[in-house]
Motif scaffolding. Structure first.
Motif, PDB file in Angstrom:
ATOM      1  N   ASP A   1      -2.541   0.112   6.502  1.00 25.18           N
ATOM      2  CA  ASP A   1      -1.225   0.871   6.171  1.00 25.18           C
ATOM      3  C   ASP A   1      -0.854   1.323   7.344  1.00 25.18           C
ATOM      4  OD1 ASP A   1      -1.527  -0.158   3.628  1.00 25.18           O
ATOM      5  OD2 ASP A   1      -1.915   1.756   2.606  1.00 25.18           O
TER       6      ASP A   1
ATOM      7  N   ARG B   1      11.134  11.371   4.060  1.00 31.50           N
ATOM      8  CA  ARG B   1      12.316  11.226   3.115  1.00 31.50           C
ATOM      9  C   ARG B   1      13.400  11.789   3.640  1.00 31.50           C
ATOM     10  NH1 ARG B   1      13.209   9.275  -1.459  1.00 31.50           N
ATOM     11  NH2 ARG B   1      15.047  10.783  -1.439  1.00 31.50           N
TER      12      ARG B   1
ATOM     13  N   VAL C   1      14.595  11.443  -6.262  1.00 30.86           N
ATOM     14  CA  VAL C   1      13.854  10.347  -5.775  1.00 30.86           C
ATOM     15  C   VAL C   1      14.726   8.998  -6.391  1.00 30.86           C
ATOM     16  CG1 VAL C   1      11.721   8.786  -5.841  1.00 30.86           C
ATOM     17  CG2 VAL C   1      11.604  11.433  -5.902  1.00 30.86           C
TER      18      VAL C   1
ATOM     19  N   THR D   1       7.108   7.999   7.710  1.00 30.55           N
ATOM     20  CA  THR D   1       7.532   7.374   6.337  1.00 30.55           C
ATOM     21  C   THR D   1       8.064   8.863   5.735  1.00 30.55           C
ATOM     22  OG1 THR D   1       5.520   7.695   5.161  1.00 30.55           O
ATOM     23  CG2 THR D   1       6.195   5.618   5.780  1.00 30.55           C
TER      24      THR D   1
ATOM     25  N   PRO E   1       6.993   8.706   0.277  1.00 30.28           N
ATOM     26  CA  PRO E   1       7.816   8.127   1.411  1.00 30.28           C
ATOM     27  C   PRO E   1       8.648   7.204   0.849  1.00 30.28           C
ATOM     28  CG  PRO E   1       5.326   8.301   1.786  1.00 30.28           C
ATOM     29  CD  PRO E   1       5.553   8.732   0.342  1.00 30.28           C
ATOM     30  N   SER E   2       9.848   6.885   1.586  1.00 23.95           N
ATOM     31  CA  SER E   2      10.910   6.269   1.039  1.00 23.95           C
ATOM     32  C   SER E   2      11.091   4.652   1.909  1.00 23.95           C
ATOM     33  CB  SER E   2      12.194   6.946   1.130  1.00 23.95           C
ATOM     34  OG  SER E   2      12.416   7.120   2.593  1.00 23.95           O
ATOM     35  N   ILE E   3      10.384   4.825   3.044  1.00 28.98           N
ATOM     36  CA  ILE E   3      10.618   3.728   3.721  1.00 28.98           C
ATOM     37  C   ILE E   3       9.693   2.628   3.292  1.00 28.98           C
ATOM     38  CG2 ILE E   3      10.738   2.596   6.071  1.00 28.98           C
ATOM     39  CD1 ILE E   3      11.619   5.368   6.984  1.00 28.98           C
ATOM     40  N   GLN E   4       9.985   1.587   2.788  1.00 32.33           N
ATOM     41  CA  GLN E   4       9.057   0.333   2.346  1.00 32.33           C
ATOM     42  C   GLN E   4       8.499  -0.307   3.726  1.00 32.33           C
ATOM     43  OE1 GLN E   4       8.935  -0.282  -1.089  1.00 32.33           O
ATOM     44  NE2 GLN E   4      10.026   1.584  -1.019  1.00 32.33           N
ATOM     45  N   ILE E   5       7.371  -0.743   3.904  1.00 34.31           N
ATOM     46  CA  ILE E   5       6.586  -1.166   4.768  1.00 34.31           C
ATOM     47  C   ILE E   5       6.431  -2.504   4.509  1.00 34.31           C
ATOM     48  CG2 ILE E   5       4.586  -1.021   6.120  1.00 34.31           C
ATOM     49  CD1 ILE E   5       4.959   2.028   4.914  1.00 34.31           C
TER      50      ILE E   5
ATOM     51  N   PRO F   1       4.882  18.303  -6.426  1.00 37.31           N
ATOM     52  CA  PRO F   1       4.842  17.097  -5.597  1.00 37.31           C
ATOM     53  C   PRO F   1       6.275  16.718  -5.040  1.00 37.31           C
ATOM     54  CG  PRO F   1       4.505  16.657  -7.900  1.00 37.31           C
ATOM     55  CD  PRO F   1       4.522  18.270  -7.837  1.00 37.31           C
ATOM     56  N   LEU F   2       6.169  16.590  -3.663  1.00 44.49           N
ATOM     57  CA  LEU F   2       7.438  16.147  -3.175  1.00 44.49           C
ATOM     58  C   LEU F   2       7.377  14.716  -3.221  1.00 44.49           C
ATOM     59  CD1 LEU F   2       7.095  18.266  -0.019  1.00 44.49           C
ATOM     60  CD2 LEU F   2       9.072  18.294  -1.659  1.00 44.49           C
ATOM     61  N   PRO F   3       8.742  13.945  -3.244  1.00 41.75           N
ATOM     62  CA  PRO F   3       8.998  12.792  -3.216  1.00 41.75           C
ATOM     63  C   PRO F   3       8.007  11.732  -2.356  1.00 41.75           C
ATOM     64  CG  PRO F   3      11.109  13.795  -3.098  1.00 41.75           C
ATOM     65  CD  PRO F   3       9.810  14.650  -3.033  1.00 41.75           C
TER      66      PRO F   3
ATOM     67  N   GLY G   1       0.757  -1.162  -0.019  1.00 45.49           N
ATOM     68  CA  GLY G   1       0.062   0.117  -0.107  1.00 45.49           C
ATOM     69  C   GLY G   1       0.726   1.293   0.022  1.00 45.49           C
ATOM     70  N   HIS G   2       1.619   1.423   0.853  1.00 44.70           N
ATOM     71  CA  HIS G   2       2.295   2.622   1.083  1.00 44.70           C
ATOM     72  C   HIS G   2       3.662   2.810   0.257  1.00 44.70           C
ATOM     73  CE1 HIS G   2       1.149   5.780   3.372  1.00 44.70           C
ATOM     74  NE2 HIS G   2       0.497   4.991   3.980  1.00 44.70           N
TER      75      HIS G   2
ATOM     76  N   PRO H   1      -0.516  12.238  -1.123  1.00 41.81           N
ATOM     77  CA  PRO H   1      -1.547  12.899  -1.545  1.00 41.81           C
ATOM     78  C   PRO H   1      -1.408  14.503  -2.170  1.00 41.81           C
ATOM     79  CG  PRO H   1      -2.065  12.235   0.767  1.00 41.81           C
ATOM     80  CD  PRO H   1      -0.613  11.955   0.353  1.00 41.81           C
TER      81      PRO H   1
END
Lengths: 384, 298
Positions: B148, B192, B15, B190, A25-29, A21-23, A6-7, A13
């Motif tokens: 999530d 960056r 990114v 989460t 989220p980078s941390i995979q969940i 738009p900013l990057p 999902g994330h 958003p």
């Protein structure tokens, strides 16, 4: 357990047009199915607790309606209610008397007690979260006496009559309460992390000043009016007629809904100002909003019931011990418990010394004062 | 304020490439003081700070007490506004970003947190999901966390080794446990970019090392950018990719630990003599107190 993508895949958003738009989220969940059993508030727990509390509140209301100078049994009550609902006239004199006692005296009074308790407890919860102070309470902080001063001034200058079919008193109470909140808040804002006890001291001082002014107003009034004012000041629930009660209820319900919309924000605000801002909350605007709503509710409540103290402090405290700190449950649960508490306290006030009546503020103060001392003395390790 | 359209490639590059030299932050000509700016007698907390933070690096901000380290961090988190100068986050000026946009990208961990209310650890960590909440008009502000959110929080708690504390009240935790909870809350966001103010101040040796290793792992695996304010020169030297040395609100020296940690720089900034030798394992500078400063030593 299946990994939830999902994330990582869903983009952040969409921000407003002004910002690209900013990057994402980078941390995979990795997925966890039931990570926090019993450690967080869930919707099902919320419904169970709120359902139970509502039921108890309803039963307590029935008990309170039975008690009084004249005992009214459940059967009698059922008959009065059905005949009132279906427009049937009572056939004999006792039935008419019972109906008047129940519908014109007890029902509005029990309802008013519940409503006032709900509001005071809710405002207590909000102020505690906002000031990060478990001892905050509209009464202790001087908000109630500020509101009382506003109302007294209105009475003194004779603007206690109606404006637009609504009494002007709640609005004067609102202004007085707002003044007190602003003073307390200015203090809290000047010294960034204000110790709890300093805020309480500010409340003590405000209370002293406002009380003196109220006493002054009472002393220059004609005796019979000042006696009425003193009785009101000590905290008493005198139910107004139904139209006024309905207007008051709408006013208070709007305030309560506005406050309840902030539950999740209150959680975050309890973390502290900077963490709250770093989580995306416009703290200044939110604080102003909650202060306004708190003053609104307190002002209206004080204008009808005088200074009923400590509900805003005891109830949230006790409820927090049982249901946890999450405001999504704490606020509505405290509201219900506060309503029940005041309903019962008022029933005691009007039944224990028949034919005279004890101001309900005395009963809540007698229950709340010692509790306050207990918190201040024995639990001070938590309040440092 | 920069143009949104022209910035898009920069963001994409940041990114995809992680540590290819794209900048997470660009700070230019920053002047900052607390309170109102008066024409005379301005006491700048930060004076003409120019620096950049590369995407996917661990940057340490070090300097003496009151040198403006924490203020700089707060400016990067948009918790305070500079009187002059500009900060750009992935090419976008902070002035053009709402606090919410910031919160989805940048997480901030304050030096200490004073929680008065008995929220559980799990609840506290889940607060980090607030910027990612779904917005609906009619949920009366309740907005329950979804799967999530729980997954992100659980992952963050596992990373910070606090999963076993989930049902405990944060008010009952030790200082170190609370600090790890706060970092987990930031990870649950989460982000960056992770901004940390003295994250190791309350931690024992084991947890200091653990947190620093976790930060390095997050940087390596996820390209997380970390800016860390620290008093501990050795920790900064061993774990940071680059170090910014601040003295009286101005940048004194920027570079790799070996470039920044020299006897001359430290003498000038801290006003005392130290010994610097290469760390036996990493070869990075190691700072020790000279013998004459140790009291009661014969």
């Amino acid at each position: 357990m299946m990994p939830s993508a999902g994330h990582s895949t869903s983009p952040a958003p969409a921000p407003s047009l002004a910002s690209p738009p900013l990057p994402s989220p980078s941390i995979q969940i990795a997925g966890y199915d039931q990570p926090f059993q019993g450690a967080i508030l869930t919707a099902s727990r919320w419904w169970v607790i709120m359902g139970a509390l509502s039921t108890v509140a309803l039963l307590l209301a029935l008990v309170c309606l039975q008690l009084g100078t004249q005992y009214v049994g459940l059967g009698q009550m059922a008959r009065v209610f059905t005949s009132a609902l279906f427009g049937l006239a009572g056939d004999n004199e006792t039935a008419v008397t019972t109906s008047v006692i129940l519908l014109q005296v007890r029902l509005p009074r029990v309802f008013l007690g519940f409503l006032v308790g709900v509001c005071l407890a809710s405002v207590g919860v909000a102020l505690q979260a906002l000031l990060r102070n478990p001892l905050a309470d509209p009464y202790v902080l001087g908000v109630s006496s500020g509101a009382a001063l506003g109302v007294s001034l209105a009475v003194l200058f004779g603007i206690g009559t109606t404006v637009l079919a609504l009494s002007a008193l709640p609005i004067c109470g609102f202004l007085g309460g707002l003044l007190a909140l602003l003073v307390v808040y200015r203090m809290a804002a000047t010294y960034e992390r204000l110790p709890i006890h300093s805020v309480l001291l500010a409340g003590v001082i405000l209370n002293a000043i406002f009380s003196a002014l109220i006493m002054f107003i009472a002393s220059i009034m004609e005796p019979n009016r000042s006696f009425g004012m003193m009785a009101w000041l000590m905290g008493s629930l005198t139910a107004p007629a139904y139209p006024a009660l309905a207007a008051l209820s709408v006013y208070l319900l709007v305030g309560l809904v506005l406050l309840f919309k902030q539950v999740r924000v209150l959680n975050i605000l309890a973390l502290g100002e900077e963490p709250a801002r770093s989580l995306g909350i416009d703290t200044e605007r939110t604080k102003r909003f909650i202060f306004l709503v708190s003053a609104l509710l307190t002002g209206a409540v004080v204008s009808v019931s005088g200074m009923i103290g400590f509900i805003g402090m005891i109830i949230p405290h006790a409820v927090r011990l049982v249901v946890g700190a999450d405001h999504r449950l704490l606020l509505p649960a405290s509201a219900l418990v506060g309503g029940m508490f005041l309903m019962v306290a008022d029933t005691i006030a009007r039944t224990s010394f028949v034919p005279s009546e004890v101001p309900v503020g005395i009963i809540t103060a007698l229950a709340g004062g010692p509790f306050f001392v207990y918190l201040l003395v024995w639990r001070k390790d938590r309040l440092a | 304020m920069s143009s949104p359209i022209g910035q898009a490639p920069t963001v994409e590059a940041a990114v995809s490439s992680g540590r290819s030299g794209a900048h997470a932050y660009d700070v230019q000509g920053l002047f900052f003081c607390y309170g109102k700016l008066r024409a005379h007698d301005v006491r700048w907390v930060l004076r003409d700070v120019n620096l950049h933070v590369e995407a996917g690096e661990i940057l340490g901000i070090v300097g003496p007490n009151g040198s403006g380290k924490t203020s700089l961090l707060k400016l990067l988190a948009k918790l305070a506004a500079a009187q002059q100068g500009d900060i750009a986050l992935f090419g976008t000026s902070l002035a053009g970003l709402s606090q919410e946009d910031m919160a989805r990208t940048v997480a901030f961990v304050p030096q200490e947190s004073a929680q008065m209310f008995p929220f559980t650890v799990a609840e506290t960590v889940l607060m980090g999901r607030f910027p990612h909440r779904r917005r609906t008009r009619w949920n009366l502000g309740f907005g329950w966390e979804d799967r999530d959110d729980c997954a992100a929080a659980a992952q963050a708690m596992a990373t910070m080794d606090i999963s076993h504390l989930a049902p405990r009240a944060v008010t009952d935790l030790s200082g170190g446990e609370r600090q790890r909870t706060m970092i987990a809350r930031a990870l649950a966001q989460t982000p960056r970019v992770l901004l940390l103010d003295e994250p190791t101040a309350f931690l024992d040796l084991q947890h200091q090392i653990e947190i620093c290793s976790v930060l390095r792992r997050l940087r390596d695996d996820h390209g997380l950018t970390v800016v860390i304010v620290s008093h501990d020169l050795n920790l900064a030297s061993q774990y940071c990719d680059r170090i910014v040395m601040i003295k009286e609100g101005a940048v004194r020296s920027v570079g790799t630990p070996s470039e920044v940690m020299s006897v001359e720089v430290l003498r000038e900034v801290y006003g005392c003599e130290v010994l610097i030798d290469p760390h036996p394992e990493s070869g990075l500078p190691r700072i020790t107190l000279p013998r004459q400063y140790v009291p009661f030593n014969v």
